[in-house]
Write an enzyme that holds these catalytic residues in place. Sequence first.
Site, short mmCIF file in Angstrom:
data_model
loop_
_atom_site.label_atom_id
_atom_site.label_comp_id
_atom_site.label_asym_id
_atom_site.label_seq_id
_atom_site.Cartn_x
_atom_site.Cartn_y
_atom_site.Cartn_z
N HIS A 272 2.13 -6.84 -11.48
CA HIS A 272 1.01 -7.26 -12.34
C HIS A 272 1.36 -6.88 -13.76
O HIS A 272 2.27 -6.08 -14.01
CB HIS A 272 -0.31 -6.60 -11.91
CG HIS A 272 -0.28 -5.09 -11.93
ND1 HIS A 272 -0.27 -4.35 -13.10
CD2 HIS A 272 -0.24 -4.18 -10.92
CE1 HIS A 272 -0.24 -3.06 -12.81
NE2 HIS A 272 -0.21 -2.94 -11.49
N ASP A 399 1.34 3.85 8.32
CA ASP A 399 2.33 4.89 8.53
C ASP A 399 1.68 6.27 8.41
O ASP A 399 1.14 6.62 7.35
CB ASP A 399 3.44 4.75 7.49
CG ASP A 399 4.67 5.54 7.86
OD1 ASP A 399 4.63 6.78 7.77
OD2 ASP A 399 5.68 4.92 8.24
N SER A 414 2.36 0.58 -7.70
CA SER A 414 2.42 -0.85 -8.01
C SER A 414 3.87 -1.29 -8.22
O SER A 414 4.58 -0.71 -9.03
CB SER A 414 1.63 -1.16 -9.28
OG SER A 414 0.26 -0.98 -9.07
#
Length: 450
Positions: A272, A399, A414
């Site tokens: 992003h 996980d 991110s």
Amino acid sequence: MKLWISERDKIKEQAEEEMIILLHNWKGKLRRYRIYRRCLCVALALSCIALTAVTLYQIDSDIPSTIYVRADEEQSFELGVPAKAEIVSASEQGKSNIPQGAVTIDLSQPVTVKAGDLEQYQLQVKLFGFLPFKQVGIQVIEDQELIPVGVPIGIYVKTCGILVIGAGEFMSLDGEEYAPAKNILKTGDYIQKLNGEAVTDKDDFIARIEKCDGTEQTLTVERGGDVFDVKVTPMQDQSGAYKLGVWIRDSAQGVGTMTYIDSEGGFGALGHGINDIDTSTLMDTDDGTLYQTEIIAINKGTVGEPGQMTGMIVYSDDKILGDITENSNSGIFGECNDKAMSYATEEPLPIGFKQEIEKGPAQILCTVDGTTRYYDVEITELYLDNDHINRGIELTVTDPELLEITGGIVQGMSGAPIIQNGKFIGAVTHVLVQDSTRGYGIFIENMLEH
């Protein structure tokens, strides 16, 4: 006799009154019934419209705006929507099994295509086979492999000019409040020049305003793609310094994750764009630098409070990993140096297009404890339309080790690569504030479109 007639008249009058009351009540009930029926019809119509709108939106979301296919490879995709489409070739000649001109296909069934050249096609989608609905591009590209990275990076970018965060008032020498730039400069403006000379940075701009002796200043401003001049007369604050009454910014910095390195040494990261924290707009950047960083603390995500990875960035030349050349809605991109290339320890993987992704098990590659490794996630939903450019993949961290360390997805993660069935399919972009185990990702093909 007269008494009997009088009684009979009274009974008749009473009966007539009761009949009038019954008729009035019946008319009232009839009116209420008609109103109820109208309301029911309106509610039913609105429900049908809402249901139709939701259905159309869902169908639109299930049909991607662009479908990528590999050259010289037979590929199948299944959209499963009640629509038919004409495939129209944009070229006159090609080595594909897609006929020239137009051919109708059923999108509710699996579709197999093969293109030999780097061609372009267009799907003209018709809902239920007759209602024009959407146009979808089919882009034939060469097969490509990317190296998944998954290491934390320090990010520093310079804005293209000086970003205006806001304008306000300040107290002047005479005790009055002044706002010289109010209604002249707006949040999100970029000041590019001062009196015809380029603005280099925030400190330079402030110093030049303070030395203006109160003369009118000409600012060259970029706003929404338009560039124009405005005039502002600075005023003195209580310390005697000349000011415009604006809050400004010339840079941004933070921590993220490098997503990939390509065969030519280019990188993609974040998934992003870098948005200004105050204006929430994509920052118009001039240049930037990647730095080596070390994660020194992790705050686990909780309900209503996203977690965060805290990195230590040393802004020195020997820590530079590369140059940032582009800040876009799909990530930041640039060129790596040799130090960054040393992070490319994973094997290159073929890219996986959105129509190849399945709901179910996948993995993300990230570094949360000093070691870069894969962690298990579950892809729970896919959004194929362009309205979800940074949120096309919905996933849940499964996980146990990653959940123990971070609580799921945290800020700073991110850009972490998403891998499924041996293919590079995307990158992590967002975390759900109310549930840190869940988040979103971007399709890798959207990152490659930059």
